[in-house]
Design an enzyme around this catalytic site. Sequence first.
Site, PDB file in Angstrom:
ATOM      1  N   GLU A 155      -5.107   7.901  -6.308  1.00 47.64           N
ATOM      2  CA  GLU A 155      -4.566   8.311  -7.911  1.00 47.64           C
ATOM      3  C   GLU A 155      -5.464   8.365  -8.703  1.00 47.64           C
ATOM      4  O   GLU A 155      -6.785   7.890  -8.588  1.00 47.64           O
ATOM      5  CB  GLU A 155      -3.988   6.231  -8.273  1.00 47.64           C
ATOM      6  CG  GLU A 155      -2.807   6.078  -7.311  1.00 47.64           C
ATOM      7  CD  GLU A 155      -2.243   4.674  -7.939  1.00 47.64           C
ATOM      8  OE1 GLU A 155      -3.363   3.899  -8.677  1.00 47.64           O
ATOM      9  OE2 GLU A 155      -0.968   4.463  -7.095  1.00 47.64           O
ATOM     10  N   ARG A 193      -1.155   2.302   1.856  1.00 42.40           N
ATOM     11  CA  ARG A 193       0.479   1.894   1.565  1.00 42.40           C
ATOM     12  C   ARG A 193       1.183   2.883   1.909  1.00 42.40           C
ATOM     13  O   ARG A 193       0.853   3.804   0.628  1.00 42.40           O
ATOM     14  CB  ARG A 193       0.641   0.634   1.231  1.00 42.40           C
ATOM     15  CG  ARG A 193       0.181   0.827  -0.300  1.00 42.40           C
ATOM     16  CD  ARG A 193       0.994  -0.976  -0.644  1.00 42.40           C
ATOM     17  NE  ARG A 193       0.507  -0.521  -1.920  1.00 42.40           N
ATOM     18  CZ  ARG A 193       0.945  -0.358  -3.146  1.00 42.40           C
ATOM     19  NH1 ARG A 193       2.058   0.627  -2.976  1.00 42.40           N
ATOM     20  NH2 ARG A 193       0.425  -0.230  -4.409  1.00 42.40           N
ATOM     21  N   GLU A 211      -8.281   4.898  -7.966  1.00 38.69           N
ATOM     22  CA  GLU A 211      -8.333   4.060  -6.120  1.00 38.69           C
ATOM     23  C   GLU A 211      -6.436   4.694  -5.318  1.00 38.69           C
ATOM     24  O   GLU A 211      -6.772   5.601  -5.626  1.00 38.69           O
ATOM     25  CB  GLU A 211      -7.062   2.328  -6.817  1.00 38.69           C
ATOM     26  CG  GLU A 211      -5.838   2.379  -7.389  1.00 38.69           C
ATOM     27  CD  GLU A 211      -5.252   1.126  -7.952  1.00 38.69           C
ATOM     28  OE1 GLU A 211      -5.884   0.393  -7.433  1.00 38.69           O
ATOM     29  OE2 GLU A 211      -4.962   1.661  -8.771  1.00 38.69           O
ATOM     30  N   LYS A 246     -12.142  -1.965  -5.890  1.00 34.81           N
ATOM     31  CA  LYS A 246     -11.756  -0.678  -7.094  1.00 34.81           C
ATOM     32  C   LYS A 246     -13.669  -0.363  -6.976  1.00 34.81           C
ATOM     33  O   LYS A 246     -14.219   0.914  -7.220  1.00 34.81           O
ATOM     34  CB  LYS A 246     -11.351  -1.072  -7.908  1.00 34.81           C
ATOM     35  CG  LYS A 246      -9.704  -1.202  -7.735  1.00 34.81           C
ATOM     36  CD  LYS A 246      -9.087  -0.907  -9.305  1.00 34.81           C
ATOM     37  CE  LYS A 246      -7.734  -1.072  -8.935  1.00 34.81           C
ATOM     38  NZ  LYS A 246      -7.528  -2.410  -7.944  1.00 34.81           N
TER      39      LYS A 246
END
Length: 662
Positions: free
Chosen positions: A264, A281, A277, A116
């Site tokens: 996000e 996936r 982040e 991150k």
Amino acid sequence: MITNLLVANRGEIARRVFRTCRALGIATTAVHSDPDAGAPHVREADAAVRLPGAAPADTYLRGDLIVRAALDAGADAVHPGYGFLSEDAGFAQAVLDAGLTWVGPPPAAIAAMGSKTAAKRLMAQAGVPVLDALAEPAEADLPLLVKAAAGGGGRGMRVVRSLAELPGEIEAAKAEAAKAFGSDEVFCERYLPTGRHVEVQLMADAHGTVWAVGDRDCSLQRRHQKVIEEAPAPGIPDAVRTALHAAAVSAARAIGYVGAGTAEFLLAEDGRFHFLEMNTRLQVEHPVTEAVTGLDLVALQLAVAEGEKLPAAPPPTNGCAIEARLYAEDPAHDHRPATGTLHHFELTVPHEEFGGTLRLDSGVENGSTITPHYDAMLAKVIAWAPTRAAAARRLADAVARARLHGPTTNRELLARALRHPAFLEGRLHTGFLAEHAADLTAPDDKGAARAALAAALADAAERRTPLPSGWRNLPSQSQVKRYRAPDGGELEVRYRLTRDGLRADDHPDTELVEHEQEHTPESVTLRHGTIRRTYRVVRYGPDVFVETPDGTTALTVVPRFPDPAAQTEPGALLAPMPGTVIRVAAAVGDTVTAGQPLLFLEAMKMEHRVVAPADGTLVELRATPGRQVELGTLLAVVKPFIVKPFVVKPSVVKPTVVAQEA
């Protein structure tokens, strides 16, 4: 072209991917640990490969075993699902090195977002707004959020409200992060307690097309893990929404992203947003995006992995979809995970002609055993409707009416949250569940008392004979039945069998309905004031589930004569769930205070504190790091301090001598 796909995962997401494969004519291969040998995802696959062991570290996190399984089964592609190895760049590269197709982004893109802190620096260079990491937090920066640099799912995260707490919380976060992700790197950033968690679904191909496939609000969280998600995110101005989508696309282009992913963001009350982040996936909450766009995101993942080109733009969104995650956990006790047998799980899907749809994505079925080895999520329930209010109403009703017999779940919390005025008005933020915890987890004492009465009368009906048990020629004492309520308290029911049938004694606001319907072992009809209500009663040994249209109450029969061996000494701390001891925070002989953490258990991918029940001395400690414990195992004993009562001694009043005049 993909002909046989191995899903390197389990449960709900494996079944979800297999469903699309069947529609496309692609053969499927499952992998499974020993506890999952009979799981639904294993039976539904065309072939299955055993991963010996039970713990994730020995099974679903063993990339070498999974690659070998794919090769042995003749699979030519691997889909990682979510969690486990889905964001492991090394695993992705190993799949490619084995000559298999990787259904996911390039390993370099996964690696770029793997930390991150590194991701924040990269996004800042790409012009994406970020919330800066704080090297030396000050008082003005409070409250803070300590976060693990690797991984996600709420693990390795701590909210800090005073600088004095910071060193201890950093150490706790580092320990959890190291165990969960293999890296103990953590960082601090400002915590926005009223911020919203908003994300943008991305889909990109290898030909330069990047889609922003709508957005989602995921603000309703517990322990920094999502519980309720919806698409589109409500109440966001068009300009802010457009900027969010543009930032997400910029983030994807900056790392050469291909496949499905999610950017996000934390959205502040003033409309400013910051990159959190990128999940490289498929997300757990992807069904709400599918519901409002009509897309099959898994089918798109497979098409992109095969080299196909996406259309120029995604379809527009239509209506609103909301997803609720059904967890085996107890919200009233800090969301403590629950294990055991799921006896029955049934969700009624309504007819679609009334303007809405309902979808169930589940990894469990009747008879499934819920173990401590994996995440506590049982299923996802997704409702779509033309409007947000209609979707929320349909979802709340579906969750409340679901027939769910087994471990404690968060079903009641979900239904209450979806019906809460603040939720319906769109007043969402990441502290929503904590702010409204009193409303969302308050016990329904009256409902539990009525359910206990219904359970006792159904039990009496089952034991009824031509000369009923408990019958006397003359009035006699009442029969007594005791149940343990969902909140841990006990409920006592008194009733008697008379010539006229069953009679409940002294039960507030409730009486039997003695006409029109016979009371049976499966059904009891009661009158509450002027309202009649029928209760359906189902028993599994000592566990009793009492159903009404409003929901289900779970009760446990309290034995008439408790087992003496089950008694424990005062101050004894028993394991509240099966799990693994991961840390010990005190030693025998230490003086401890009420609420002080003594040790930490890991169960269902979550960390749980076992705290001192009172001020006292830790006189026994049977927990050591790495020890596997079962429910009810004695972990420690705290000898409470004995506080002698302060006794006020009566004053001695000497008699007053009055001299009389002569």
